[in-house]
Design a protein around this motif. Structure first.
Motif, mmCIF file in Angstrom:
data_model
loop_
_atom_site.group_PDB
_atom_site.id
_atom_site.type_symbol
_atom_site.label_atom_id
_atom_site.label_comp_id
_atom_site.label_asym_id
_atom_site.label_seq_id
_atom_site.Cartn_x
_atom_site.Cartn_y
_atom_site.Cartn_z
ATOM 1 N N UNK A 200 0.843 -1.197 0.000
ATOM 2 C CA UNK A 200 0.000 0.000 0.000
ATOM 3 C C UNK A 200 0.884 1.256 0.000
ATOM 4 N N UNK A 201 1.961 1.224 0.776
ATOM 5 C CA UNK A 201 2.915 2.336 0.755
ATOM 6 C C UNK A 201 3.483 2.542 -0.641
ATOM 7 N N UNK A 202 3.868 1.459 -1.301
ATOM 8 C CA UNK A 202 4.448 1.577 -2.640
ATOM 9 C C UNK A 202 3.417 2.110 -3.640
ATOM 10 N N UNK A 203 2.172 1.715 -3.474
ATOM 11 C CA UNK A 203 1.110 2.268 -4.329
ATOM 12 C C UNK A 203 1.030 3.780 -4.137
ATOM 13 N N UNK A 204 1.077 4.219 -2.892
ATOM 14 C CA UNK A 204 1.045 5.649 -2.608
ATOM 15 C C UNK A 204 2.240 6.361 -3.233
ATOM 16 N N UNK A 205 3.445 5.797 -3.097
ATOM 17 C CA UNK A 205 4.642 6.444 -3.632
ATOM 18 C C UNK A 205 4.570 6.580 -5.154
ATOM 19 N N UNK A 206 3.879 5.652 -5.804
ATOM 20 C CA UNK A 206 3.720 5.746 -7.242
ATOM 21 C C UNK A 206 2.782 6.862 -7.678
ATOM 22 N N UNK A 207 1.970 7.356 -6.742
ATOM 23 C CA UNK A 207 0.990 8.389 -7.057
ATOM 24 C C UNK A 207 1.369 9.777 -6.523
ATOM 25 N N UNK A 208 2.248 9.807 -5.517
ATOM 26 C CA UNK A 208 2.344 10.979 -4.649
ATOM 27 C C UNK A 208 2.859 12.230 -5.339
ATOM 28 N N UNK A 209 3.653 12.073 -6.393
ATOM 29 C CA UNK A 209 4.213 13.246 -7.063
ATOM 30 C C UNK A 209 3.296 13.817 -8.144
ATOM 31 N N UNK A 210 2.188 13.144 -8.405
ATOM 32 C CA UNK A 210 1.286 13.625 -9.452
ATOM 33 C C UNK A 210 0.635 14.933 -9.045
ATOM 34 N N UNK A 211 0.536 15.873 -9.954
ATOM 35 C CA UNK A 211 -0.078 17.157 -9.613
ATOM 36 C C UNK A 211 -1.596 17.044 -9.504
ATOM 37 N N UNK A 212 -2.172 17.961 -8.736
ATOM 38 C CA UNK A 212 -3.623 18.105 -8.726
ATOM 39 C C UNK A 212 -4.371 17.169 -7.808
ATOM 40 N N UNK A 213 -3.682 16.416 -6.953
ATOM 41 C CA UNK A 213 -4.362 15.504 -6.035
ATOM 42 C C UNK A 213 -4.022 15.880 -4.602
ATOM 43 N N UNK A 214 -5.036 16.037 -3.772
ATOM 44 C CA UNK A 214 -4.807 16.366 -2.363
ATOM 45 C C UNK A 214 -4.294 15.143 -1.618
ATOM 46 N N UNK A 215 -3.735 15.367 -0.443
ATOM 47 C CA UNK A 215 -3.281 14.237 0.374
ATOM 48 C C UNK A 215 -4.467 13.362 0.776
ATOM 49 N N UNK A 216 -5.596 13.972 1.046
ATOM 50 C CA UNK A 216 -6.787 13.177 1.382
ATOM 51 C C UNK A 216 -7.203 12.309 0.195
#
Length: 251
Positions: A200-216
């Protein structure tokens, strides 16, 4: 307080797709050169559910699976080459259950005699890091005949762990929950619940730098219960907050 920086953002870190048949057993190859001069930050290697075969000028090493971030000390200017093994491969390559290697980096020769270790001088003689990495891939590929195919139940566990509870996974692959836990510990170094947290952490890391998405929004997309759950889990696994990771990944 010393700053913590993701290993992939420290110095020059590069990943390469595995060529040809090698892609069946390694996820990627990589090289990492540390900057010259003493490190100004603590370096965090976050858990990814994988085992890596490493080569340095000192020899071949195995980086076992981590439950939480590891904080290696890299020598100034040091270059490390790596092959990241696919799920279900490392245990057969090393001929030992992976819980014996959890949280450890050990010489390959201490685990088993392997033909790769006889090629250390050839790698030293290669003309540079990229050439050495190509040679390392070629040497590993030449010995692939001794590797069996990935264990199907380990592959299925890896594919399902982040999205289903252990009992459901056990039922789907036709084993008991106790047998599933034994498979997970032998093939990944820890039980299915820990594996799920790491994936689940790795899934998050694959998404985290994308623009336009809040942390929530990221928390929901990556399968956390809410943003607070994500914050707790990421801090426990990496020693960094999601906001700090996103800042580094975008930097």
């Amino acid at each position: 307080m010393t700053e913590t920086i993701l290993a992939k953002r420290y110095g020059d870190y590069r990943e390469y797709a595995a060529p040809g048949a090698l892609s069946a057993v390694i996820r990627c190859s990589w090289m990492h050169r540390a900057p010259e001069g003493p490190p100004a930050a603590r370096i965090a290697v976050v858990p990814d559910g994988c085992v890596d075969l490493l080569w340095t000028e000192a020899g071949f090493l195995i980086a076992g699976p981590d439950r939480t971030a590891a904080f290696p000390r890299l020598r100034p200017g040091e270059t490390i080459l790596g092959l990241r093994l696919r799920p279900g491969i490392a245990r057969h390559l090393l001929r030992c259950d992976l819980d014996a290697l959890t949280g450890k980096v050990v010489p390959l020769a201490d685990i088993r005699a392997h033909g790769l270790t006889t090629h250390h001088d050839r790698l030293l003689a290669a003309s540079g890091p990229r050439q050495r990495l190509r040679l390392l891939q070629a040497l590993f590929a030449a010995g692939m005949g001794e590797l069996p195919a990935s264990r199907p139940d380990a592959t299925a566990l890896h594919a399902l762990a982040a999205s289903r509870p252990p009992d459901a996974i056990a039922a789907e692959i036709g084993v008991t929950a106790r047998t599933l836990r034994r498979i997970s510990i032998a093939e990944f170094g820890y039980g299915p619940k820990t594996l799920a947290r790491i994936l689940r952490l790795q899934d998050l890391l694959g998404r985290i730098a994308r623009p336009g998405t809040s942390l929530a929004g990221l928390a929901a997309d990556a399968g956390f219960a809410d943003q607070a759950h994500m914050n707790r889990e990421v801090l426990a696994l990496t020693s960094l907050t999601p906001g700090e990771i996103r800042r580094q990944m975008r930097g």
